[in-house]
Scaffold this motif. Structure first.
Motif, short mmCIF file in Angstrom:
data_model
loop_
_atom_site.label_atom_id
_atom_site.label_comp_id
_atom_site.label_asym_id
_atom_site.label_seq_id
_atom_site.Cartn_x
_atom_site.Cartn_y
_atom_site.Cartn_z
N ARG A 1 -7.03 -1.42 1.18
CA ARG A 1 -6.47 -0.10 1.48
C ARG A 1 -7.34 0.65 2.49
O ARG A 1 -6.82 1.43 3.30
CB ARG A 1 -6.32 0.72 0.20
N PHE A 5 0.80 -1.22 0.00
CA PHE A 5 0.00 0.00 0.00
C PHE A 5 0.84 1.27 0.00
O PHE A 5 0.28 2.38 -0.02
CB PHE A 5 -0.95 0.00 1.20
N CYS A 54 -5.17 -1.25 -4.45
CA CYS A 54 -6.41 -1.26 -3.68
C CYS A 54 -6.50 -2.46 -2.73
O CYS A 54 -7.11 -2.37 -1.67
CB CYS A 54 -7.62 -1.29 -4.61
#
Length: 256
Positions: free
Chosen positions: A76, A48, A54
């Motif tokens: 996320r 991330f 995502c």
């Protein structure tokens, strides 16, 4: 199959530009990469910290050292996580809600994964990563020095190498030594997924690879073993190019 990371930062920029969902498949190395990095080795960006990523999947039954089958998926944000759930009411019993397509699952793999990771801790995982990378460096150094083998440059812990002989004969020779290496067909190459092996086991693998390559260089031959899963036409030949373990397993599956 080639032991390299995709360019996640570049893919992230594309995903953000076109409003696309970008999933990072870290099933193999997700529970190894952070600890390889902590051990002092470079690891490409994949998590991330990369804008645009995502979700991330990582298997606990691989480098989490847990029993099969248990995996993880991370999001996320909580907003993104809402897309994970399965919810429908188009049946006789009303609303049905589940965190997976499978519905019910046994809790034992989760308990085992928790126990193993708790036992190892960060220090234990870093030590496993360090030992695996040391073995990789040694294998690369010794096998790449041979005149009839080439080790590919890879990320993290997969070893990938090619040989200057019939690859199916090499695979047959190393199988006779008791090693089951992963083959790849295009191009023909071999993979070793490394872990924290005992020193004597590492010595044995390297020596056996050297012995098989030396035998092939002398003109010796071994029974050929297929590199991948390809069908050929014809009844008895349908498994002709399959690895030995597949040939043994398929007849058993037909009896179930």
């Amino acid at each position: 199959p080639y032991g390299r990371y995709d360019d996640l930062p570049a893919l992230g920029r594309i995903a953000l530009k076109h409003n696309l969902w970008l999933h990072a498949d870290a099933c193999l190395g997700g529970f190894m990469a952070p600890f390889v990095r902590l051990a002092g080795y470079p690891v490409p960006e994949f998590d991330f910290t990369v804008p645009g990523v995502c979700s991330i999947s990582a298997d606990l039954h691989k480098y989490g050292h847990a029993p099969k089958g248990i995996s993880t998926v991370s999001w996320r944000s909580e907003e993104y996580q809402q897309h994970h759930y399965v919810l429908f009411d188009d049946w006789a019993e009303g609303a049905y809600f589940s965190q997976s397509m499978l519905g019910s699952r046994a809790a034992s793999p989760s308990v085992a994964a928790w126990a193993i990771l708790t036992h190892l801790g960060e220090e234990g995982k870093v030590e496993i990563a360090r030992e695996a990378m040391k073995f990789k460096e040694r294998f690369e150094r010794e096998i790449d020095a041979l005149p009839n083998a080439t080790v590919w440059d890879t990320d993290l812990t997969p070893l990938v190498f090619t040989v200057d002989h019939d690859p199916e004969s090499f695979l047959g020779g190393i199988l006779q030594k008791g090693w089951y290496l992963m083959g790849h067909m295009e191009p023909p190459l071999f993979q070793v997924i490394l872990d924290s092996y005992p020193q004597e086991l590492a010595d044995e693998l390297i020596n056996d690879v050297k012995e098989v390559l030396a035998a092939l260089a002398r003109g010796e031959d071994f029974p050929k073993v297929g590199l991948g899963y390809t069908f050929t036409e014809g009844g008895d030949d349908a498994l002709a190019n399959f690895p030995l373990w597949v040939k043994r397993a398929v007849p058993l599956m037909k009896k179930i």
